[in-house]
Design a protein around this motif. Structure first.
Motif, PDB file in Angstrom:
ATOM      1  N   MET A  65      -5.244 -60.705   4.979  1.00 38.08           N
ATOM      2  CA  MET A  65      -5.882 -59.752   4.077  1.00 38.08           C
ATOM      3  C   MET A  65      -7.025 -60.422   3.308  1.00 38.08           C
ATOM      4  O   MET A  65      -6.797 -61.423   2.632  1.00 38.08           O
ATOM      5  N   PRO A  66      -8.267 -59.917   3.402  1.00 40.53           N
ATOM      6  CA  PRO A  66      -9.389 -60.527   2.678  1.00 40.53           C
ATOM      7  C   PRO A  66      -9.217 -60.397   1.160  1.00 40.53           C
ATOM      8  O   PRO A  66      -8.689 -59.400   0.676  1.00 40.53           O
ATOM      9  N   LEU A  67      -9.690 -61.416   0.445  1.00 35.35           N
ATOM     10  CA  LEU A  67      -9.523 -61.480  -1.008  1.00 35.35           C
ATOM     11  C   LEU A  67     -10.834 -61.802  -1.698  1.00 35.35           C
ATOM     12  O   LEU A  67     -11.695 -62.469  -1.136  1.00 35.35           O
ATOM     13  N   GLU A  68     -10.926 -61.371  -2.959  1.00 29.60           N
ATOM     14  CA  GLU A  68     -11.933 -61.893  -3.878  1.00 29.60           C
ATOM     15  C   GLU A  68     -11.232 -63.034  -4.599  1.00 29.60           C
ATOM     16  O   GLU A  68     -10.123 -62.859  -5.100  1.00 29.60           O
ATOM     17  N   MET A  69     -11.854 -64.212  -4.657  1.00 31.45           N
ATOM     18  CA  MET A  69     -11.182 -65.391  -5.192  1.00 31.45           C
ATOM     19  C   MET A  69     -11.995 -66.035  -6.299  1.00 31.45           C
ATOM     20  O   MET A  69     -13.224 -66.097  -6.231  1.00 31.45           O
ATOM     21  N   ILE A  70     -11.284 -66.532  -7.304  1.00 34.96           N
ATOM     22  CA  ILE A  70     -11.859 -67.448  -8.280  1.00 34.96           C
ATOM     23  C   ILE A  70     -11.177 -68.779  -8.009  1.00 34.96           C
ATOM     24  O   ILE A  70      -9.950 -68.868  -8.038  1.00 34.96           O
ATOM     25  N   ALA A  71     -11.989 -69.786  -7.691  1.00 37.83           N
ATOM     26  CA  ALA A  71     -11.464 -71.103  -7.343  1.00 37.83           C
ATOM     27  C   ALA A  71     -12.100 -72.160  -8.235  1.00 37.83           C
ATOM     28  O   ALA A  71     -13.137 -71.924  -8.857  1.00 37.83           O
ATOM     29  N   VAL A  72     -11.468 -73.324  -8.281  1.00 34.53           N
ATOM     30  CA  VAL A  72     -11.938 -74.454  -9.069  1.00 34.53           C
ATOM     31  C   VAL A  72     -12.256 -75.585  -8.106  1.00 34.53           C
ATOM     32  O   VAL A  72     -11.507 -75.827  -7.160  1.00 34.53           O
ATOM     33  N   CYS A  73     -13.360 -76.258  -8.364  1.00 38.69           N
ATOM     34  CA  CYS A  73     -13.745 -77.395  -7.543  1.00 38.69           C
ATOM     35  C   CYS A  73     -13.719 -78.643  -8.423  1.00 38.69           C
ATOM     36  O   CYS A  73     -14.383 -78.691  -9.460  1.00 38.69           O
ATOM     37  N   SER A  74     -12.922 -79.628  -8.020  1.00 38.06           N
ATOM     38  CA  SER A  74     -12.803 -80.863  -8.791  1.00 38.06           C
ATOM     39  C   SER A  74     -14.069 -81.706  -8.622  1.00 38.06           C
ATOM     40  O   SER A  74     -14.875 -81.459  -7.706  1.00 38.06           O
ATOM     41  N   PRO A  75     -14.273 -82.738  -9.469  1.00 39.12           N
ATOM     42  CA  PRO A  75     -15.459 -83.594  -9.335  1.00 39.12           C
ATOM     43  C   PRO A  75     -15.567 -84.277  -7.963  1.00 39.12           C
ATOM     44  O   PRO A  75     -16.660 -84.564  -7.506  1.00 39.12           O
ATOM     45  N   ASP A  76     -14.424 -84.478  -7.286  1.00 37.36           N
ATOM     46  CA  ASP A  76     -14.475 -85.105  -5.960  1.00 37.36           C
ATOM     47  C   ASP A  76     -14.596 -84.082  -4.831  1.00 37.36           C
ATOM     48  O   ASP A  76     -14.544 -84.426  -3.656  1.00 37.36           O
ATOM     49  N   GLY A  77     -14.779 -82.794  -5.171  1.00 33.72           N
ATOM     50  CA  GLY A  77     -15.040 -81.772  -4.176  1.00 33.72           C
ATOM     51  C   GLY A  77     -13.833 -81.016  -3.660  1.00 33.72           C
ATOM     52  O   GLY A  77     -13.965 -80.174  -2.774  1.00 33.72           O
ATOM     53  N   GLU A  78     -12.646 -81.292  -4.199  1.00 37.77           N
ATOM     54  CA  GLU A  78     -11.442 -80.593  -3.736  1.00 37.77           C
ATOM     55  C   GLU A  78     -11.376 -79.187  -4.325  1.00 37.77           C
ATOM     56  O   GLU A  78     -11.444 -78.996  -5.527  1.00 37.77           O
TER      57      GLU A  78
END
Length: 105
Positions: free
Chosen positions: A6-19
């Motif tokens: 199922m497609p989603l709208e996402m809020i994600a976090v990116c760490s300083p190392d790119g994770e």
């Protein structure tokens, strides 16, 4: 367990190392209602490659319908798309995905 994909709208976090880590997502139910779900815990993160498609698989926990549910999210690296792939707990719905009527879970 059947894949929902199922497609989603996402809020994600990116760490300083790119994770990349999912924080909360929004999806639309079959009735057209939009539901927001906050990720409580990421149990596992794994980079996968299936038939040449690079993805990141997340084993997550969130409160859905008043119950803590375990499910798998996938992020398509090249497509930049998030999907609710499947439920991982035993009480998972088969076929259609039913969510409560409350707009913020």
């Amino acid at each position: 367990m059947d894949a929902l994909n199922m497609p989603l709208e996402m809020i994600a976090v990116c760490s300083p190392d790119g994770e990349l880590s999912p924080a909360r997502f929004r999806l639309e139910t079959e009735s057209g209602e939009r539901i927001t779900v906050r990720i409580r815990q990421i149990r596992r993160r794994e980079e996968i490659r299936l038939m040449g498609v690079e993805s990141i698989r997340f084993d997550c926990l969130a409160l859905l319908g008043g119950r803590l549910r375990r499910f798998e999210l996938r992020y398509g690296v090249r497509a930049h798309r998030w999907t609710l792939w499947r439920f991982l707990d035993r009480e998972a719905p088969t076929g259609r995905c039913e969510f409560p009527a409350h707009p913020h879970i």
